[in-house]
Design a protein around this motif. Sequence first.
Motif, mmCIF file in Angstrom:
data_model
loop_
_atom_site.group_PDB
_atom_site.id
_atom_site.type_symbol
_atom_site.label_atom_id
_atom_site.label_comp_id
_atom_site.label_asym_id
_atom_site.label_seq_id
_atom_site.Cartn_x
_atom_site.Cartn_y
_atom_site.Cartn_z
ATOM 1 N N ALA A 295 -7.487 3.059 -5.375
ATOM 2 C CA ALA A 295 -6.557 3.705 -4.519
ATOM 3 C C ALA A 295 -6.923 5.085 -4.454
ATOM 4 O O ALA A 295 -7.284 5.835 -5.387
ATOM 5 N N ASP A 296 -6.918 5.676 -3.104
ATOM 6 C CA ASP A 296 -7.137 7.094 -3.051
ATOM 7 C C ASP A 296 -5.713 8.065 -3.212
ATOM 8 O O ASP A 296 -4.889 7.851 -2.231
ATOM 9 N N ILE A 297 -5.747 8.627 -4.079
ATOM 10 C CA ILE A 297 -4.491 9.465 -4.038
ATOM 11 C C ILE A 297 -4.815 10.923 -3.643
ATOM 12 O O ILE A 297 -5.708 11.599 -4.197
ATOM 13 N N TYR A 298 -4.009 11.282 -2.570
ATOM 14 C CA TYR A 298 -4.248 12.682 -2.017
ATOM 15 C C TYR A 298 -3.314 13.596 -2.543
ATOM 16 O O TYR A 298 -1.968 13.453 -2.291
ATOM 17 N N HIS A 305 -8.525 14.794 -3.775
ATOM 18 C CA HIS A 305 -8.515 13.435 -3.574
ATOM 19 C C HIS A 305 -8.955 12.906 -5.170
ATOM 20 O O HIS A 305 -9.907 13.497 -5.659
ATOM 21 N N SER A 307 -9.571 9.036 -6.879
ATOM 22 C CA SER A 307 -9.624 7.416 -6.802
ATOM 23 C C SER A 307 -9.057 6.926 -8.148
ATOM 24 O O SER A 307 -9.551 7.490 -9.335
ATOM 25 N N GLY A 344 2.613 6.446 2.033
ATOM 26 C CA GLY A 344 1.888 5.468 1.078
ATOM 27 C C GLY A 344 3.082 4.892 0.310
ATOM 28 O O GLY A 344 4.409 5.247 0.387
ATOM 29 N N ASN A 374 -3.618 3.483 -0.698
ATOM 30 C CA ASN A 374 -3.498 5.031 -0.318
ATOM 31 C C ASN A 374 -2.353 5.647 -0.617
ATOM 32 O O ASN A 374 -1.538 5.367 0.082
ATOM 33 N N SER A 376 -0.388 9.670 -0.672
ATOM 34 C CA SER A 376 -0.311 11.106 -0.249
ATOM 35 C C SER A 376 0.706 11.955 -1.268
ATOM 36 O O SER A 376 2.067 11.316 -1.086
#
Length: 379
Positions: A295-298, A305, A307, A344, A374, A376
């Motif tokens: 998952a991409d956490i922003y 960013h 991962s 998200g 993902n 944010s």
Amino acid sequence: MSHLANTMTDVAAHQYWTDKEPLECVSVVAETSNCASFSFRAPSGALFDFLPGQFLTLALPVSNKSAGTSTPLQEELVYRTYTISSSPTRPNLITLTVKAQADSIGTRWMLDNLTPGMRILAIGPAGNFTNISSETEPSASKFLFVSAGSGVTPMMSMTTAMWDKGQPLDVAFIQCARRPSEILFRKRLEDMASREPGLNLKFVVSEPDANTPWTGYQGRFNSLMLGLMAPDFIQRDVYCCGPQPFMESVRNMLQALGFDMSHYYEESFQAPEEDSTPEQSAALHHDEDNATSEADIYFAQTDHHHSATPEQTILLASKAAGLNIPSGCTFGVCGTCKVKKLSGEVAMNHNGGISQADIDAGYILACCSRPIGNVSIDV
């Protein structure tokens, strides 16, 4: 206008403290060995608004250096959670009574370094361990407070709040300590009990102090003592706080005596035992089935960013990304790591450290929230 009216007007005109403002220490009072009460004011003059039994998380500037080296001392923040021992009925100051254990870091720093005039950051107040209902009145009319060691602090806050409001007390107050000299707030409680017949005060110690007779209860708190101290305990709301083994023994004792455990409440900053219901387990498996392999956490504030795997919490992901989300217990009790989720989904398995209102507003606890796809975060 009378002096009382002027005072009430002044209070109404005050703003309430928020954790955006640091706390300033105004006094340090030694209570027992390795235990002291620290009182704080808001530098702006704001008043403190909290429920009796709630806690604060302090950001303590503990200094460290590598063992065996001459590396200069470096300051880092250590977050520690302490129950408020003062009452919200006395809103000009807020007091934390802390006791250092053998392995204490944050509390040891407070006892050795925190002096009047110093300012520190704090998060809160927070917590659901209180005998006050949403209508700001006691949730019941008959209480049994059972504590051990510094676990007496929320009981002191709750009792003082009822006392200050002039409410009739019906409180069986049982405090356990290692020795009589280690009974916290003993003189203050005895003074209150001498004036209020509804405060039934009992002390239990493991052993007497050297060369000093002790004529009260001695030994491990048990069901026989409970029956003698509070024979009508079955009719009371029970609030318990102390070391985890102590609370477990009280809980098991009440269950064995047939007590209705829906009227039992305890406060703990230790990780609870894993005991999920079938519904919780099914929900967890559902979340895992829907989670992607990565998952991409922003992190929006820092435009960063990261991962993360589905097993990695938002808190661990932030640390891996070199970011700092304040945290305390790390298992969803203290609420220190509350952050805003901008978009998200996450799987959050907390233990009471966040309210439903905050969840509905989009907040999560970073320590026990795992990304589902993902996400944010406002960090």
